[in-house]
Design an enzyme around this catalytic site. Structure first.
Site, PDB file in Angstrom:
ATOM      1  N   HIS A  19       0.819  -1.216   0.000  1.00 42.56           N
ATOM      2  CA  HIS A  19       0.000   0.000   0.000  1.00 42.56           C
ATOM      3  C   HIS A  19       0.853   1.268   0.000  1.00 42.56           C
ATOM      4  O   HIS A  19       0.414   2.306  -0.483  1.00 42.56           O
ATOM      5  CB  HIS A  19      -0.986  -0.039   1.178  1.00 42.56           C
ATOM      6  CG  HIS A  19      -1.995  -1.151   1.017  1.00 42.56           C
ATOM      7  ND1 HIS A  19      -2.542  -1.830   2.067  1.00 42.56           N
ATOM      8  CD2 HIS A  19      -2.525  -1.705  -0.107  1.00 42.56           C
ATOM      9  CE1 HIS A  19      -3.385  -2.761   1.602  1.00 42.56           C
ATOM     10  NE2 HIS A  19      -3.378  -2.699   0.290  1.00 42.56           N
ATOM     11  N   HIS A  42      -7.977  -7.774  -8.021  1.00 34.46           N
ATOM     12  CA  HIS A  42      -8.295  -8.624  -6.859  1.00 34.46           C
ATOM     13  C   HIS A  42      -8.486  -7.689  -5.674  1.00 34.46           C
ATOM     14  O   HIS A  42      -7.568  -7.477  -4.877  1.00 34.46           O
ATOM     15  CB  HIS A  42      -7.161  -9.614  -6.579  1.00 34.46           C
ATOM     16  CG  HIS A  42      -6.910 -10.592  -7.695  1.00 34.46           C
ATOM     17  ND1 HIS A  42      -6.393 -10.209  -8.899  1.00 34.46           N
ATOM     18  CD2 HIS A  42      -7.116 -11.929  -7.776  1.00 34.46           C
ATOM     19  CE1 HIS A  42      -6.284 -11.275  -9.686  1.00 34.46           C
ATOM     20  NE2 HIS A  42      -6.713 -12.339  -9.027  1.00 34.46           N
ATOM     21  N   SER A 100      -6.699  -1.828  -0.597  1.00 30.26           N
ATOM     22  CA  SER A 100      -6.307  -1.066  -1.792  1.00 30.26           C
ATOM     23  C   SER A 100      -7.462  -0.265  -2.411  1.00 30.26           C
ATOM     24  O   SER A 100      -7.248   0.892  -2.810  1.00 30.26           O
ATOM     25  CB  SER A 100      -5.665  -1.997  -2.826  1.00 30.26           C
ATOM     26  OG  SER A 100      -6.491  -3.106  -3.115  1.00 30.26           O
ATOM     27  N   GLU A 118     -13.840  -8.475  -7.574  1.00 32.03           N
ATOM     28  CA  GLU A 118     -13.631  -9.371  -6.431  1.00 32.03           C
ATOM     29  C   GLU A 118     -14.581 -10.559  -6.619  1.00 32.03           C
ATOM     30  O   GLU A 118     -15.749 -10.367  -6.952  1.00 32.03           O
ATOM     31  CB  GLU A 118     -13.932  -8.617  -5.124  1.00 32.03           C
ATOM     32  CG  GLU A 118     -13.993  -9.476  -3.884  1.00 32.03           C
ATOM     33  CD  GLU A 118     -12.749 -10.324  -3.646  1.00 32.03           C
ATOM     34  OE1 GLU A 118     -11.627  -9.813  -3.713  1.00 32.03           O
ATOM     35  OE2 GLU A 118     -12.910 -11.542  -3.405  1.00 32.03           O
ATOM     36  N   ASP A 143     -13.919 -12.263 -12.658  1.00 34.76           N
ATOM     37  CA  ASP A 143     -12.516 -12.686 -12.631  1.00 34.76           C
ATOM     38  C   ASP A 143     -11.604 -11.491 -12.943  1.00 34.76           C
ATOM     39  O   ASP A 143     -11.745 -10.854 -13.995  1.00 34.76           O
ATOM     40  CB  ASP A 143     -12.315 -13.806 -13.652  1.00 34.76           C
ATOM     41  CG  ASP A 143     -10.853 -14.201 -13.735  1.00 34.76           C
ATOM     42  OD1 ASP A 143     -10.162 -14.183 -12.696  1.00 34.76           O
ATOM     43  OD2 ASP A 143     -10.384 -14.508 -14.848  1.00 34.76           O
ATOM     44  N   GLY A 144     -10.686 -11.227 -12.046  1.00 34.50           N
ATOM     45  CA  GLY A 144      -9.808 -10.071 -12.191  1.00 34.50           C
ATOM     46  C   GLY A 144      -8.904 -10.168 -13.405  1.00 34.50           C
ATOM     47  O   GLY A 144      -8.662  -9.168 -14.090  1.00 34.50           O
ATOM     48  N   ASP A 164      -3.248  -8.268  -7.529  1.00 36.55           N
ATOM     49  CA  ASP A 164      -2.923  -8.664  -6.149  1.00 36.55           C
ATOM     50  C   ASP A 164      -3.673  -9.938  -5.760  1.00 36.55           C
ATOM     51  O   ASP A 164      -4.519  -9.916  -4.857  1.00 36.55           O
ATOM     52  CB  ASP A 164      -3.313  -7.482  -5.227  1.00 36.55           C
ATOM     53  CG  ASP A 164      -3.004  -7.755  -3.773  1.00 36.55           C
ATOM     54  OD1 ASP A 164      -2.127  -8.592  -3.493  1.00 36.55           O
ATOM     55  OD2 ASP A 164      -3.645  -7.113  -2.912  1.00 36.55           O
TER      56      ASP A 164
HETATM   57  C1  LIG Z   1      -4.770 -10.414  -1.424  1.00 36.73           C
HETATM   58  S1  LIG Z   1      -6.499 -10.227  -1.494  1.00 36.73           S
HETATM   59  C2  LIG Z   1      -6.725  -8.594  -2.098  1.00 36.73           C
HETATM   60  C3  LIG Z   1      -6.341  -7.494  -1.177  1.00 36.73           C
HETATM   61  C4  LIG Z   1      -6.564  -6.103  -1.720  1.00 36.73           C
HETATM   62  N1  LIG Z   1      -6.045  -5.944  -3.073  1.00 36.73           N
HETATM   63  C5  LIG Z   1      -5.908  -5.073  -0.829  1.00 36.73           C
HETATM   64  O1  LIG Z   1      -4.732  -4.755  -1.036  1.00 36.73           O
HETATM   65  O2  LIG Z   1      -6.566  -4.588   0.094  1.00 36.73           O
HETATM   66  C6  LIG Z   1      -6.922 -11.181  -2.902  1.00 36.73           C
HETATM   67  C7  LIG Z   1      -8.415 -11.183  -3.213  1.00 36.73           C
HETATM   68  O3  LIG Z   1      -8.634 -11.752  -4.508  1.00 36.73           O
HETATM   69  C8  LIG Z   1      -9.864 -12.438  -4.502  1.00 36.73           C
HETATM   70  N2  LIG Z   1      -9.825 -13.328  -5.680  1.00 36.73           N
HETATM   71  C9  LIG Z   1      -9.265 -14.553  -5.811  1.00 36.73           C
HETATM   72  N3  LIG Z   1      -9.299 -14.967  -7.089  1.00 36.73           N
HETATM   73  C10 LIG Z   1      -9.867 -13.937  -7.807  1.00 36.73           C
HETATM   74  C11 LIG Z   1     -10.106 -13.715  -9.182  1.00 36.73           C
HETATM   75  N4  LIG Z   1      -9.792 -14.642 -10.098  1.00 36.73           N
HETATM   76  N5  LIG Z   1     -10.673 -12.562  -9.561  1.00 36.73           N
HETATM   77  C12 LIG Z   1     -10.996 -11.609  -8.641  1.00 36.73           C
HETATM   78  N6  LIG Z   1     -10.776 -11.743  -7.323  1.00 36.73           N
HETATM   79  C13 LIG Z   1     -10.206 -12.897  -6.902  1.00 36.73           C
HETATM   80  C14 LIG Z   1      -9.899 -13.101  -3.160  1.00 36.73           C
HETATM   81  O4  LIG Z   1     -11.234 -13.404  -2.776  1.00 36.73           O
HETATM   82  C15 LIG Z   1      -9.252 -12.022  -2.266  1.00 36.73           C
HETATM   83  O5  LIG Z   1     -10.242 -11.201  -1.672  1.00 36.73           O
END
Ligand SMILES: C[S@@+](CC[C@H](N)C(=O)[O-])C[C@H]1O[C@@H](n2cnc3c(N)ncnc32)[C@H](O)[C@@H]1O
Length: 280
Positions: A19, A42, A100, A118, A143-144, A164
């Site tokens: 961050h 993500h 984030s 998400e 999907d991200g 992320d």
């Molecule tokens: C490390 S966390 C994100 C933290 C956030 N970026 C932050 O810095 O505050 C990863 C997130 O990705 C989500 N996730 C997992 N696979 C995903 C995908 N294919 N597409 C979108 N989100 C996904 C998970 O549910 C989780 O909440």
């Protein structure tokens, strides 16, 4: 099969590094009035309660943001990051941690846009709720990685992309170079931030080598390790790969990384990296 919840890890040393880099990159883009897109593939839930059942269970924030929060000698370069935290914690006690998307929400201007994805069935509604009144933001349960194809290039032709994943699925390590290849073909001038953990060094290094082999120029690496590499379970280090970093970032991190290591690495067994992986 999404069992990862970021609420267990919010505010840990990896979040702090991630961050800080994110805040500095967003600030750099704001040097010009022209709008830009913030794409968070993500995004997580957005807001985390540090004194709640999840964060308290692991206590990871206690050896992360909590140590930074208590310091009287925070470098000037971190005042932007810390003032964001103060908005969520106006009293002295550290209760909430902004993820984030909330960091970007506070820093972006009226002319900028956010696109957040998400997948988690519990975290997605929480995230959507955080942005329910924010006209700049699109929040999707999607999907991200797919967004990197469908949303790039942004209409503004300026942007920061945070990738992320949780690396809960081991194929995230393979997906990242592939996704970056597609994204960079569409939008070569974007600033890409890729967070990585070091659990098994070889696994992480294979992914980084895969990124280097793409032939993309201007790639930097910033890493903070709190323990030496080992084959045991658990994250020993984390880092950020930054494609097209703002020109001041290396110099800024030259001040920030040694300070962070001093504050967070109380066993003094870790290391820092501030490296240009691929030059101009
Ligand atoms: C490390 S966390 C994100 C933290 C956030 N970026 C932050 O810095 O505050 C990863 C997130 O990705 C989500 N996730 C997992 N696979 C995903 C995908 N294919 N597409 C979108 N989100 C996904 C998970 O549910 C989780 O909440």
């Amino acid at each position: 099969m999404l069992s990862y919840r970021h609420s267990y890890h919010a505010g840990n040393h990896a979040d702090v590094l991630k961050h800080i880099v994110l805040t500095l990159c967003i600030d750099a883009l704001k040097a010009k009035e022209k709008p830009f897109l913030y794409l968070d593939t993500h995004a997580g839930a957005g807001r985390y309660i540090l004194q709640g059942e999840y964060a308290e269970k692991t206590g990871e924030y206690l050896s992360g943001i909590n140590l930074v929060w208590q310091r009287p000698d925070v470098p000037e370069l971190l005042t932007g990051y810390l003032s964001l935290l103060k908005r969520y914690n106006p009293l002295e006690t550290l209760k909430y941690y902004p993820g984030s998307p909330l960091i970007a929400k506070q820093l972006l201007r009226e002319q900028d846009k956010l696109h957040l994805t998400e997948l988690h069935p519990t975290d997605y509604p929480l995230l959507r709720q955080e942005f329910s009144k924010d006209k700049r933001a699109t929040v999707l349960r999607a999907d991200g990685f797919a967004q990197l194809k469908s949303k790039l290039p942004p209409a503004s032709h300026r942007g920061i992309i945070l990738i992320d994943p949780s690396y809960e699925m081991k194929d995230d390590y393979q997906k990242i170079p592939l996704a970056l290849h597609e994204a960079h073909k569409r939008f070569a001038t974007g600033t890409y931030l890729i967070w990585y953990p070091v659990v098994l060094r070889k696994q992480t290094q294979r992914m980084i080598d895969g990124i280097i082999k793409l032939g993309i120029r201007r790639i930097s690496q910033f890493e903070l390790a709190l323990k030496p590499d080992n084959e045991q379970k658990g994250m020993t280090a984390s880092g950020m790969i930054v494609i097209n970093p703002p020109w001041k970032l290396h110099t800024q991190m030259q001040t920030i990384l040694p300070w962070l290591k001093n504050v967070l690495d109380y066993e003094q067994t870790g290391h820092i990296l501030n490296t240009e992986l691929v030059p101009e």
